[in-house]
Design a protein around this motif. Sequence first.
Motif, mmCIF file in Angstrom:
data_model
loop_
_atom_site.group_PDB
_atom_site.id
_atom_site.type_symbol
_atom_site.label_atom_id
_atom_site.label_comp_id
_atom_site.label_asym_id
_atom_site.label_seq_id
_atom_site.Cartn_x
_atom_site.Cartn_y
_atom_site.Cartn_z
ATOM 1 N N TYR A 664 199.567 157.431 -36.906
ATOM 2 C CA TYR A 664 199.826 157.558 -35.475
ATOM 3 C C TYR A 664 200.223 158.984 -35.078
ATOM 4 O O TYR A 664 200.781 159.755 -35.894
ATOM 5 C CB TYR A 664 200.941 156.598 -35.046
ATOM 6 C CG TYR A 664 200.522 155.147 -35.105
ATOM 7 C CD1 TYR A 664 199.714 154.598 -34.121
ATOM 8 C CD2 TYR A 664 200.940 154.329 -36.162
ATOM 9 C CE1 TYR A 664 199.330 153.262 -34.182
ATOM 10 C CE2 TYR A 664 200.557 152.991 -36.235
ATOM 11 C CZ TYR A 664 199.749 152.476 -35.227
ATOM 12 O OH TYR A 664 199.363 151.163 -35.289
ATOM 13 N N SER A 665 199.943 159.310 -33.824
ATOM 14 C CA SER A 665 200.424 160.563 -33.228
ATOM 15 C C SER A 665 201.880 160.366 -32.780
ATOM 16 O O SER A 665 202.458 159.290 -32.947
ATOM 17 C CB SER A 665 199.560 160.922 -32.001
ATOM 18 O OG SER A 665 199.827 160.008 -30.941
ATOM 19 N N ASP A 680 196.313 157.573 -32.102
ATOM 20 C CA ASP A 680 196.505 157.947 -33.498
ATOM 21 C C ASP A 680 196.383 159.461 -33.640
ATOM 22 O O ASP A 680 196.187 160.188 -32.647
ATOM 23 C CB ASP A 680 195.526 157.202 -34.421
ATOM 24 C CG ASP A 680 194.067 157.568 -34.177
ATOM 25 O OD1 ASP A 680 193.790 158.581 -33.483
ATOM 26 O OD2 ASP A 680 193.191 156.837 -34.676
ATOM 27 N N SER A 681 196.475 159.942 -34.863
ATOM 28 C CA SER A 681 196.486 161.387 -35.087
ATOM 29 C C SER A 681 195.149 162.030 -34.785
ATOM 30 O O SER A 681 195.063 163.249 -34.616
ATOM 31 C CB SER A 681 196.885 161.681 -36.540
ATOM 32 O OG SER A 681 195.976 161.050 -37.438
ATOM 33 N N ASN A 682 194.078 161.223 -34.692
ATOM 34 C CA ASN A 682 192.756 161.746 -34.335
ATOM 35 C C ASN A 682 192.515 161.752 -32.831
ATOM 36 O O ASN A 682 191.436 162.167 -32.381
ATOM 37 C CB ASN A 682 191.668 160.917 -35.025
ATOM 38 C CG ASN A 682 191.726 161.019 -36.527
ATOM 39 O OD1 ASN A 682 191.961 162.105 -37.058
ATOM 40 N ND2 ASN A 682 191.527 159.895 -37.213
ATOM 41 N N ASN A 700 187.427 161.152 -27.544
ATOM 42 C CA ASN A 700 187.157 162.541 -27.922
ATOM 43 C C ASN A 700 188.317 163.470 -27.533
ATOM 44 O O ASN A 700 188.104 164.587 -27.059
ATOM 45 C CB ASN A 700 185.851 163.033 -27.273
ATOM 46 C CG ASN A 700 184.644 162.268 -27.753
ATOM 47 O OD1 ASN A 700 184.510 162.008 -28.953
ATOM 48 N ND2 ASN A 700 183.770 161.883 -26.820
ATOM 49 N N LEU A 701 189.527 162.988 -27.752
ATOM 50 C CA LEU A 701 190.701 163.802 -27.463
ATOM 51 C C LEU A 701 190.953 164.765 -28.619
ATOM 52 O O LEU A 701 190.701 164.448 -29.789
ATOM 53 C CB LEU A 701 191.932 162.915 -27.253
ATOM 54 C CG LEU A 701 191.838 161.863 -26.141
ATOM 55 C CD1 LEU A 701 193.124 161.055 -26.068
ATOM 56 C CD2 LEU A 701 191.539 162.521 -24.798
ATOM 57 N N HIS A 705 196.830 166.459 -27.680
ATOM 58 C CA HIS A 705 196.535 165.646 -26.504
ATOM 59 C C HIS A 705 197.799 164.959 -26.007
ATOM 60 O O HIS A 705 198.820 164.919 -26.699
ATOM 61 C CB HIS A 705 195.476 164.593 -26.843
ATOM 62 C CG HIS A 705 195.976 163.551 -27.810
ATOM 63 N ND1 HIS A 705 195.882 163.694 -29.175
ATOM 64 C CD2 HIS A 705 196.585 162.354 -27.601
ATOM 65 C CE1 HIS A 705 196.414 162.643 -29.768
ATOM 66 N NE2 HIS A 705 196.856 161.809 -28.837
ATOM 67 N N SER A 706 197.699 164.394 -24.802
ATOM 68 C CA SER A 706 198.813 163.647 -24.213
ATOM 69 C C SER A 706 198.277 162.380 -23.591
ATOM 70 O O SER A 706 197.132 162.326 -23.124
ATOM 71 C CB SER A 706 199.523 164.480 -23.137
ATOM 72 O OG SER A 706 200.077 165.648 -23.683
#
Length: 809
Positions: A664-665, A680-682, A700-701, A705-706
Amino acid sequence: MRLFYFPLLLVLFLGCTNLETKRSTLLDFVPEQAEIIIKTSNIEALKGSIHNSDFLQNISKTKTYNALQQKIENLSFLNPEGDVLICLSKQKNDSIDFAIITRFTKNLLKTDSLPDYKEESVTIKNTPITKLMVKDQMFYSAVIDSVFFVSTSKETVLNNFSSTKRDLDFIKVYHATGENSTCSVILKPNQQFLESVFIEDSLNLNTFTKYMAFDAELSQDQIYFNGITQANDSTHIINIFRNTVPQENQIQHITPSNSDGFVSFTFDNFKTLEQNLATFNSKDSITTATALFNDITEVGVIYEDNNQAIVLNSTDVIATQDALLAEQNKIDTYREIDFFEFDNSNLFSETFAPLINFNAINMYCQIDHFFVFTNRKDLLQNIIANFQNKTTLAETQHFKTAKAKLSDAASFLQVVNTSTLQNILNKNIDEKQHISLKGYNASAIQFIYDHSFAHVNGVIGKNKSRALVNSVTEQLNIKLDTDVLNTPQFVKNHITMQKEIVVQDVNNQLYLISNEGKILWKKKLRGPVLGNIEQIDMYKNGRLQLAFATPNRIYVLDRNGKDVSPFPLKFNDAITQPLSVFDYDKKKKYRLLVTQGKHVLMYDVKGKVVKGFTFKSADNTILSQPQHFRIGSKDYIAFKTKNNLYILNRVGKTRVKPKQSHTYSDQPIFLYNNTFTTTDSNGDIIAVDTKGNVSKRSLNLSDNHSLTTTSKTLVTQSENKLTIKNKTTDLDFGGYSTPKIFYINDKIYVTTTDLQAHKVYLFDSQSKIIANFPVYGNSIIDLDNIDRDINLEFVTKGESNSIILYQIN
């Protein structure tokens, strides 16, 4: 040297019977020679309000301010609790002696951070006092009967060891001041600081009244004061109005909007006023032998450059016309109004001195129920034209704004424009100094006689241009003591039901600021605030408190910035996420969740650990602030680590276990379309439903990103691409803040800030930018309707040490 000291001193720091008093209050320690006493219950808030007052900052440009500022700023090591009295007096060599009086407390002196501080106990005239040296400035102090007294004069300190007699009138006016204003000010008789506040040179403050005491409210563009003034004998001008009843002031309805101002004084009976004037002027008898004033209840003077016009407001126009039958030689006509000669040029100065001194009258005219006397046709023509065109002072917005702070009926009223206010300042300042007062178009002071005293009201206000529809206007630009640390936000005032601003600076001072720009209080915290500040009603009585975390404290503060017991709670291990406040059933039975690394603790509002919450530890450091969601009748507590999404019930047991794991992000968790949604981290969207089913969607972030959502609206920011409900807007390349969603009046707003270009953007739910955006700003904004009008406001960081309040019109 004469000085306009009262505003200067605010910038810097910020019958008659004698009565023997017991030394039990701060008032008992006021030096006998003190001429001005400034009282405040929050010295830090006073200093902040002074620092943000446009008018006082203009006054601060004088050399006198700079000299005195150094002395007072050297006393910044004082940390008083409760009321503080600042006493000022003029010495024989024209220097200023000031003293500060407050209760002695354990933490009053904070000298550890002062590199040049020296302290020495000495005995002078068999009296023990303390010498304090701060940056080459000498002070003298003593603690007397639990009262701390410090002064620039050792004689003043020594004299304070002896009890002094107090003037009963002084005690009365002191106790007439309030407790909730920015500060209160008491002016004693024969003070040398403030010579005049009047247009007429024949009027000065010391002859106008004896004592004056008022409460002052300071905001960025306005100073408002109200109080009382007292004089018990006929030698003071205010007693000219004894035994008269104030009438409604109406001179503004005939004063041209382009005039320099006016003076109005009213009465219900001219004979009473005439007798009082005779007594004041030490006349043996009344010499006025005219019926002209018998039906007059208001006399005014209109000022235009060096010219004056005297106005009589008549209650019986026919009777006043009859009194002028001998003055009927017509000399001109303008717009169907006749001008007549007037032969008794000294009548008004002889009758109304010292209130009127103009003695060059040679003509007059009648306009409605007003009779106007002057010596210039062009002035009469200007008055007539503005009256007929409805462009009088009464019609202007700046006068209406000032009038809102005043009483409709006053014994004496003075209203002045920018240039006249400047002239009044010049009467009190010997030094040559340019002071810009642009925009101060209507400043006023009034006195309302009431038996043996008079009420006094005043306003010094800067007027802003009327905002255009759909425009975005800067309402306030508020400077803090030092750089802004975090994002300013709005909080509710439970008394007014309006919104105020809370913000912190890099010295960890927390500020509460009114929506008019007044700093209500400042409080030093042990560390920076984590995330947003929450509001709770822990006593269930409608009074709101501020609840938040710093790295080692949980604070709950009341309306006045005071700690609410048993808070603050102290923690040895660091708090790593903002404080989460849950109110499961909306019954104000609050739960406070504290995150420490991989641990979550739950407290109640009594500061006790909730033993029924059984969650022990996550598998790793918790990356997101715990959130509470309700779906149907069930409660969910959600947070995540790098590899796990935790969805718990009220007692900390697993309620939903995701069927798939992800990396996860650090983005928050939201409830979107009844799923627990994050990334997630991607940069892929991860959604978990209440059965643990997991869906993944690629937008496609980028890595940077936020994400933010409401229950139905999803917003993402990736580099310069802002996506709202699948509609993407390409912004200029820059460094953007996390987007934020606001739902106000059934409308969604989305905001983001380019921190590199200093631009605040605001969009609607269709990704359409709001008119007149972007505007200048340096942080995420908070958006709301914070006052009683229909316009929305938002607050953001401005320059490094300021915050800006905007209004969307």
